[in-house]
Scaffold this motif. Structure first.
Motif, PDB file in Angstrom:
ATOM      1  N   SER A 290      -2.839   0.768  16.273  1.00  0.00           N
ATOM      2  CA  SER A 290      -3.170   0.817  14.845  1.00  0.00           C
ATOM      3  C   SER A 290      -2.706   2.126  14.219  1.00  0.00           C
ATOM      4  CB  SER A 290      -4.676   0.673  14.637  1.00  0.00           C
ATOM      5  OG  SER A 290      -5.114  -0.592  15.088  1.00  0.00           O
TER       6      SER A 290
ATOM      7  N   TYR B 100       0.843  -1.184   0.000  1.00  0.00           N
ATOM      8  CA  TYR B 100       0.000   0.000   0.000  1.00  0.00           C
ATOM      9  C   TYR B 100       0.880   1.236   0.000  1.00  0.00           C
ATOM     10  CZ  TYR B 100      -3.594  -3.256   1.653  1.00  0.00           C
ATOM     11  OH  TYR B 100      -4.451  -4.311   1.776  1.00  0.00           O
TER      12      TYR B 100
ATOM     13  N   VAL C 237       0.809   4.879   1.172  1.00  0.00           N
ATOM     14  CA  VAL C 237      -0.037   5.578   2.129  1.00  0.00           C
ATOM     15  C   VAL C 237       0.626   6.853   2.628  1.00  0.00           C
ATOM     16  CG1 VAL C 237      -1.113   3.435   2.921  1.00  0.00           C
ATOM     17  CG2 VAL C 237       0.883   4.324   4.122  1.00  0.00           C
TER      18      VAL C 237
ATOM     19  N   VAL D  35      -3.398   4.822  11.419  1.00  0.00           N
ATOM     20  CA  VAL D  35      -4.447   5.353  10.556  1.00  0.00           C
ATOM     21  C   VAL D  35      -3.751   6.008   9.368  1.00  0.00           C
ATOM     22  CG1 VAL D  35      -6.375   6.958  10.382  1.00  0.00           C
ATOM     23  CG2 VAL D  35      -5.942   5.755  12.525  1.00  0.00           C
ATOM     24  N   THR D  36      -4.146   5.604   8.157  1.00  0.00           N
ATOM     25  CA  THR D  36      -3.485   6.099   6.951  1.00  0.00           C
ATOM     26  C   THR D  36      -4.513   6.543   5.919  1.00  0.00           C
ATOM     27  OG1 THR D  36      -3.469   3.912   5.912  1.00  0.00           O
ATOM     28  CG2 THR D  36      -1.550   4.500   7.253  1.00  0.00           C
ATOM     29  N   TYR D  37      -4.018   7.313   4.967  1.00  0.00           N
ATOM     30  CA  TYR D  37      -4.799   7.679   3.788  1.00  0.00           C
ATOM     31  C   TYR D  37      -4.229   6.885   2.623  1.00  0.00           C
ATOM     32  CZ  TYR D  37      -5.943  11.708   6.711  1.00  0.00           C
ATOM     33  OH  TYR D  37      -6.341  12.515   7.741  1.00  0.00           O
ATOM     34  N   ILE D  38      -5.051   6.044   2.026  1.00  0.00           N
ATOM     35  CA  ILE D  38      -4.622   5.215   0.902  1.00  0.00           C
ATOM     36  C   ILE D  38      -4.527   6.083  -0.346  1.00  0.00           C
ATOM     37  CG2 ILE D  38      -5.197   3.211  -0.531  1.00  0.00           C
ATOM     38  CD1 ILE D  38      -4.467   2.423   2.271  1.00  0.00           C
TER      39      ILE D  38
ATOM     40  N   LYS E 247     -10.132   8.104   1.723  1.00  0.00           N
ATOM     41  CA  LYS E 247      -9.864   6.670   1.761  1.00  0.00           C
ATOM     42  C   LYS E 247      -8.995   6.358   2.978  1.00  0.00           C
ATOM     43  CE  LYS E 247     -10.171   5.806  -3.164  1.00  0.00           C
ATOM     44  NZ  LYS E 247      -9.531   5.189  -4.319  1.00  0.00           N
ATOM     45  N   VAL E 248      -9.642   6.240   4.134  1.00  0.00           N
ATOM     46  CA  VAL E 248      -8.934   6.001   5.388  1.00  0.00           C
ATOM     47  C   VAL E 248      -8.850   4.500   5.632  1.00  0.00           C
ATOM     48  CG1 VAL E 248      -8.969   6.391   7.878  1.00  0.00           C
ATOM     49  CG2 VAL E 248      -9.706   8.187   6.331  1.00  0.00           C
ATOM     50  N   ARG E 249      -7.694   4.057   6.098  1.00  0.00           N
ATOM     51  CA  ARG E 249      -7.503   2.631   6.395  1.00  0.00           C
ATOM     52  C   ARG E 249      -6.648   2.512   7.639  1.00  0.00           C
ATOM     53  NH1 ARG E 249      -6.772  -2.294   2.760  1.00  0.00           N
ATOM     54  NH2 ARG E 249      -6.976  -3.877   4.345  1.00  0.00           N
ATOM     55  N   LYS E 250      -6.931   1.519   8.460  1.00  0.00           N
ATOM     56  CA  LYS E 250      -6.154   1.271   9.671  1.00  0.00           C
ATOM     57  C   LYS E 250      -5.390  -0.030   9.514  1.00  0.00           C
ATOM     58  CE  LYS E 250      -9.153   3.613  12.957  1.00  0.00           C
ATOM     59  NZ  LYS E 250      -9.888   3.488  14.219  1.00  0.00           N
ATOM     60  N   PHE E 251      -4.126  -0.003   9.959  1.00  0.00           N
ATOM     61  CA  PHE E 251      -3.281  -1.191   9.953  1.00  0.00           C
ATOM     62  C   PHE E 251      -2.760  -1.417  11.361  1.00  0.00           C
ATOM     63  CE2 PHE E 251      -2.662   0.702   5.696  1.00  0.00           C
ATOM     64  CZ  PHE E 251      -3.153  -0.335   4.929  1.00  0.00           C
TER      65      PHE E 251
END
Length: 116
Positions: free
Chosen positions: A63, A52, A54, A65-68, A74-78
């Motif tokens: 976690s 990804y 990001v 928190v990122t912007y893809i 488009k927020v996604r947590k890893f």
């Protein structure tokens, strides 16, 4: 005509950036993921064998928190344990110099051809 030049210029300079794995000294221990990833920086993350691109937004507990694709909608947590590789986006001086000299050479060639 001006927008075309602006788009070409942006395209050319985006190629001067590369993603590199941080090289830590052999004597040092590799810092935890939380220390490697800083807010508002651009990264390429390998998570569960997927890659990804990001922009890091913040850490919420364990976690990230990122912007893809650098889009804030488009927020996604890893989870930090799922991230296996971190590559930071850096400016490639060699590519930039090669591009600059290539452009200067092309301009010089055009001037020579047009003056004959």
């Amino acid at each position: 005509m001006k927008p075309i030049y602006l788009v070409l210029l942006c395209f050319i300079f985006t190629n001067c950036y590369v993603y590199q794995v941080n090289n830590f000294e052999k004597a040092e221990t590799i810092p935890p993921i939380e220390k490697q990833i800083k807010k508002d920086q651009l990264y390429k993350l390998k998570v569960n064998n997927e890659i990804y691109k990001v922009q890091a937004a913040a850490w919420e507990g364990d976690s990230l928190v990122t912007y893809i694709n650098f889009k804030e909608d488009k927020v996604r947590k890893f989870h930090k344990n799922d991230i296996t590789e971190v590559q930071q986006r850096t400016f490639a001086r060699g590519r930039s110099d090669a591009l600059t000299f290539g452009i200067y050479g092309g301009i010089a060639a055009i001037i020579i051809l047009l003056s004959k």
